[in-house]
Design an enzyme around this catalytic site. Structure first.
Site, PDB file in Angstrom:
ATOM      1  N   LYS A   1    -112.701  -8.799 -57.454  1.00 32.93           N
ATOM      2  CA  LYS A   1    -112.205  -7.482 -57.021  1.00 32.93           C
ATOM      3  C   LYS A   1    -111.706  -6.651 -58.194  1.00 32.93           C
ATOM      4  CE  LYS A   1    -111.208  -8.451 -52.190  1.00 32.93           C
ATOM      5  NZ  LYS A   1    -110.221  -8.545 -51.113  1.00 32.93           N
TER       6      LYS A   1
ATOM      7  N   LYS B   1    -122.908 -11.183 -46.430  1.00 29.49           N
ATOM      8  CA  LYS B   1    -121.994 -11.450 -45.316  1.00 29.49           C
ATOM      9  C   LYS B   1    -121.675 -10.133 -44.590  1.00 29.49           C
ATOM     10  CE  LYS B   1    -117.272 -11.871 -45.904  1.00 29.49           C
ATOM     11  NZ  LYS B   1    -116.127 -12.008 -45.039  1.00 29.49           N
TER      12      LYS B   1
ATOM     13  N   LYS C   1    -116.088  -6.052 -42.702  1.00 28.28           N
ATOM     14  CA  LYS C   1    -115.523  -4.770 -42.301  1.00 28.28           C
ATOM     15  C   LYS C   1    -115.270  -3.881 -43.505  1.00 28.28           C
ATOM     16  CE  LYS C   1    -111.350  -7.130 -40.885  1.00 28.28           C
ATOM     17  NZ  LYS C   1    -110.744  -7.620 -42.137  1.00 28.28           N
TER      18      LYS C   1
HETATM   19  P1  ADP Z   1    -113.955  -8.852 -43.618  1.00 25.27           P
HETATM   20  O1  ADP Z   1    -114.943  -9.152 -44.685  1.00 25.27           O
HETATM   21  O2  ADP Z   1    -114.566  -8.411 -42.343  1.00 25.27           O
HETATM   22  O3  ADP Z   1    -112.853  -7.926 -44.089  1.00 25.27           O
HETATM   23  P2  ADP Z   1    -112.272 -11.128 -44.080  1.00 25.27           P
HETATM   24  O4  ADP Z   1    -112.972 -11.588 -45.299  1.00 25.27           O
HETATM   25  O5  ADP Z   1    -110.966 -10.435 -44.225  1.00 25.27           O
HETATM   26  O6  ADP Z   1    -113.252 -10.217 -43.215  1.00 25.27           O
HETATM   27  O7  ADP Z   1    -112.113 -12.381 -43.118  1.00 25.27           O
HETATM   28  C1  ADP Z   1    -111.365 -12.368 -41.919  1.00 25.27           C
HETATM   29  C2  ADP Z   1    -111.787 -13.568 -41.102  1.00 25.27           C
HETATM   30  O8  ADP Z   1    -113.079 -13.343 -40.532  1.00 25.27           O
HETATM   31  C3  ADP Z   1    -111.916 -14.866 -41.897  1.00 25.27           C
HETATM   32  O9  ADP Z   1    -111.537 -15.934 -41.058  1.00 25.27           O
HETATM   33  C4  ADP Z   1    -113.391 -14.924 -42.213  1.00 25.27           C
HETATM   34  O10 ADP Z   1    -113.834 -16.240 -42.429  1.00 25.27           O
HETATM   35  C5  ADP Z   1    -114.011 -14.317 -40.978  1.00 25.27           C
HETATM   36  N1  ADP Z   1    -115.256 -13.609 -41.301  1.00 25.27           N
HETATM   37  C6  ADP Z   1    -115.357 -12.421 -41.923  1.00 25.27           C
HETATM   38  N2  ADP Z   1    -116.629 -12.039 -42.035  1.00 25.27           N
HETATM   39  C7  ADP Z   1    -117.365 -13.033 -41.487  1.00 25.27           C
HETATM   40  C8  ADP Z   1    -118.761 -13.236 -41.315  1.00 25.27           C
HETATM   41  N3  ADP Z   1    -119.647 -12.344 -41.712  1.00 25.27           N
HETATM   42  N4  ADP Z   1    -119.179 -14.367 -40.698  1.00 25.27           N
HETATM   43  C9  ADP Z   1    -118.269 -15.279 -40.272  1.00 25.27           C
HETATM   44  N5  ADP Z   1    -116.943 -15.145 -40.417  1.00 25.27           N
HETATM   45  C10 ADP Z   1    -116.482 -14.036 -41.014  1.00 25.27           C
HETATM   46 NA    NA Z   2    -112.201  -7.806 -46.369  1.00 21.28          NA
END
Ligand code: ADP
Ligand code: NA
Length: 330
Positions: free
Chosen positions: A114, A197, A200
């Site tokens: 990051k 992946k 959000k």
């Molecule tokens: P984002 O990338 O949506 O901001 P985070 O990295 O903050 O999400 O992760 C929040 C939770 O959601 C964690 O438990 C993470 O493992 C799960 N998670 C986020 N994106 C995915 C994905 N594409 N597939 C499976 N689990 C995910």
């Molecule tokens: Na995130």
């Protein structure tokens, strides 16, 4: 209680959670809450390590909490609270900062990635100490189990190291938590870029299915998901990442096996398959969306639930903090 204590959380970094958050986190949380003494947090203090608009942050925090409840987290059975409402989190984080090595924190992969993207002047010190705040989140509750994605493994290792170091220096205070790493079969990829992946915080959200999307929008995103040039609905994550991702989603949301779904669409084109998946996805998220909007429609009631849960969380966290203060000489 005799059940193992579990802690997990997500950042309120967007107005809606996405399909990957549902499959990779919320669905497992819902299952684990009956067998564990579960604590689920909306980690809003973590969100300000990148710039946030106050009005947007407040709204996203409430919306995230509402989606936890709508997806099946029971705020009477589990504890479901907002991190900034329990003051012990930044208080313990400060103490843990003083036993964290600068080099140790510098080796955190997420920070390196990051901060490289944002440059030294665009990176704040909060982003650097983010994993220490995360350690405080977990250690305050004597959590034994922390369900996380693979990308969080290193942060849980750091949490264990800090717990162990504190215990060794100052006397036994913290439980060393175990990471429970999410299964590869619970990983969801972006519908337009199926090797990334779903996230959000993705720079392009065309391939992100939001939990709060209107049903027609969800269906449209699935119908226009990127696929390969073949015709066969077959799981092959190397040759057919797009179709394989859709199969994973289909299997998890329907509770069926991938083989069973492949059989159903044998001899059909991608169109029929996507139509089936669109239906399953809309059926999953329609009631969650409706329940979320209902909760958001009664802000006083939602605030009452969150305040009550913050009190329950603080009851545990404050006792741990007092123990740590005492051991450290305060
Ligand atoms: P984002 O990338 O949506 O901001 P985070 O990295 O903050 O999400 O992760 C929040 C939770 O959601 C964690 O438990 C993470 O493992 C799960 N998670 C986020 N994106 C995915 C994905 N594409 N597939 C499976 N689990 C995910
Ligand atoms: Na995130």
């Amino acid at each position: 209680s005799a059940k193992p204590r579990l802690f997990s959380g997500m950042q309120p970094s967007a107005d809606s959670l996405q399909l990957g958050n549902y499959i990779g986190a919320l669905l497992q949380w819902k299952e684990l809450q009956s067998t564990h003494d579960a604590i689920f947090c909306v980690v809003d203090l973590h969100a300000i390590t990148v710039p946030q608009d106050p009005v947007q942050l407040r709204a996203a925090t409430r919306r995230t909490a509402a989606q936890y409840i709508a997806a099946g987290i029971d705020p009477a059975q589990s504890i479901l609270f907002v991190q900034s409402q329990v003051a012990a989190h930044p208080q313990l984080a400060w103490m843990l900062n003083t036993i964290t090595g600068f080099g140790e924190a510098s080796r955190m992969i997420q920070f390196k990635e990051k901060s490289q993207k944002q440059g030294a002047d665009g990176t704040n010190v909060g982003l650097f100490t983010y994993p220490v705040l995360q350690a405080a989140d977990i250690l305050l509750y004597d959590a034994e189990i922390v369900p996380v994605g693979e990308d969080q493994r290193q942060h849980i290792e750091l949490t264990r190291d800090l717990a162990n170091r504190f215990n060794t220096r100052f006397g036994h205070t913290f439980v060393e938590p175990e990471a429970v790493i999410q299964k590869e079969t619970a990983k969801v990829y972006d519908l337009q870029a199926p090797t990334n992946k779903m996230s959000k915080s993705a720079s392009s959200t065309a391939g992100v299915v939001w939990m709060l999307d209107e049903p027609a929008v969800t269906a449209k995103k699935i119908m226009s998901a990127a696929t390969d040039s073949g015709r066969e609905v077959r799981f092959d994550s190397v040759e057919k990442p797009g179709i394989s991702n859709l199969l994973t989603i289909y299997a998890v949301l329907s509770g069926r096996t991938i083989a069973d779904i492949e059989r159903e669409y044998d001899g059909h084109g991608y169109g029929d398959f996507k139509k089936g998946l669109a239906e399953v996805t809309v059926d999953t998220f329609s009631p969650i969306r409706a329940r979320t909007l209902e909760l958001l429609d009664d802000p006083a009631e939602l605030d009452r639930i969150l305040a009550g849960n913050a009190d329950r969380a603080a009851g545990i966290a404050d006792a741990t903090l007092a123990r740590a203060y005492d051991r450290m000489g305060f």
